[in-house]
Scaffold this active site. Structure first.
Site, PDB file in Angstrom:
ATOM      1  N   MET A   1       6.620   5.544   4.401  1.00  0.00           N
ATOM      2  CA  MET A   1       5.405   5.778   4.642  1.00  0.00           C
ATOM      3  C   MET A   1       5.071   5.999   6.273  1.00  0.00           C
ATOM      4  SD  MET A   1       3.208   6.133   2.280  1.00  0.00           S
ATOM      5  CE  MET A   1       1.675   6.391   3.792  1.00  0.00           C
TER       6      MET A   1
ATOM      7  N   GLY B   1       3.020   0.643   5.124  1.00  0.00           N
ATOM      8  CA  GLY B   1       4.058   0.291   6.224  1.00  0.00           C
ATOM      9  C   GLY B   1       5.421   0.483   5.985  1.00  0.00           C
ATOM     10  N   GLN B   2       5.669   0.963   4.642  1.00  0.00           N
ATOM     11  CA  GLN B   2       6.957   0.932   4.157  1.00  0.00           C
ATOM     12  C   GLN B   2       7.693   1.966   4.750  1.00  0.00           C
ATOM     13  OE1 GLN B   2       4.407   1.125   2.009  1.00  0.00           O
ATOM     14  NE2 GLN B   2       4.974   0.405   0.126  1.00  0.00           N
ATOM     15  N   VAL B   3       9.016   1.981   4.999  1.00  0.00           N
ATOM     16  CA  VAL B   3       9.938   2.948   5.969  1.00  0.00           C
ATOM     17  C   VAL B   3       9.333   4.287   5.510  1.00  0.00           C
ATOM     18  CG1 VAL B   3      11.856   3.869   6.744  1.00  0.00           C
ATOM     19  CG2 VAL B   3      11.629   1.414   6.437  1.00  0.00           C
TER      20      VAL B   3
ATOM     21  N   THR C   1       0.994  -1.248   0.046  1.00  0.00           N
ATOM     22  CA  THR C   1       0.059   0.046   0.020  1.00  0.00           C
ATOM     23  C   THR C   1       0.861   0.904   0.079  1.00  0.00           C
ATOM     24  OG1 THR C   1      -1.627  -1.147   1.102  1.00  0.00           O
ATOM     25  CG2 THR C   1      -2.050   1.308   1.169  1.00  0.00           C
TER      26      THR C   1
END
Length: 201
Positions: free
Chosen positions: A71, A67-69, A41
């Protein structure tokens, strides 16, 4: 008449966790009872569901934030007015549990989330070697980091559906609605006070 036109009490629920924890899979399993192949996402997904709390209908808006760094620094812009935090963890990925714990602790330090309930989802329970709910509770030091807030650890498998309904019921049960307590009123009071002070400057 759709939910949008209704005047049901609303609960905004944050769905957070590292990339690949299974947040979007959980969201779509809950919303459509379907196992959807998802891509990471970028930004957020939003779904609205109706539920019953204390025998009254409420509208629950679930905000699934990437949930990526890159983001995670934006998570805080979703904190305001959250009725509960759902933190999803891939309980089979032991190598990243410590990273997840650090992110959760950082999130819970937010003033805007003070006193908000936390539901920790031990996802991917269908994978061999996944941490149990009890192991998750101990690994995340839940008693310590959640002093002053309600919390619960829910074992779950977003892909098979195991524990998904129970997780949502727990969220609804623990979510703090604007009418539930003085907590939201305090928020509004603080905002009004801030606006008055700002005007005088």
């Amino acid at each position: 008449m759709g939910l949008r036109g209704s005047k049901l009490p609303e609960a905004h629920v944050l769905l957070l966790g590292l990339d690949n924890a299974g947040k979007s899979t959980l969201l779509y399993k809950l919303r459509h009872n379907a196992c959807v192949s998802t891509v990471p996402t970028v930004g957020f997904n939003v779904e609205m569901l109706e539920a019953k709390k204390n025998r009254k209908n409420i509208a629950v808006t679930l905000w699934d934030v990437g949930g990526q760094v890159k983001m995670r620094e934006h998570w805080k812009s979703f904190h305001q007015d959250a009725a509960a935090v759902v933190f999803v963890v891939d309980s089979s990925d032991r190598a990243r549990v410590e990273e997840a714990r650090r992110e959760l602790e950082g999130t819970l330090r937010s003033e805007q989330l003070r006193g908000r309930p936390l539901i920790l989802i031990a996802n991917k329970q269908d994978v061999n070697g996944a941490l149990t709910a009890t192991e998750m509770k101990d690994t995340f030091h839940m008693r310590r980091i959640c002093s002053g807030r309600d919390w619960y650890v829910q074992p779950c498998s977003a892909s098979t559906g195991f524990g998904v309904e129970e997780a949502f019921s727990r969220v609804v049960q623990l979510a703090k609605l604007p009418s539930d307590s003085g907590a939201m009123k305090e928020n509004i009071k603080d905002t009004v006070h801030y606006l008055k002070v700002s005007r005088k400057r």
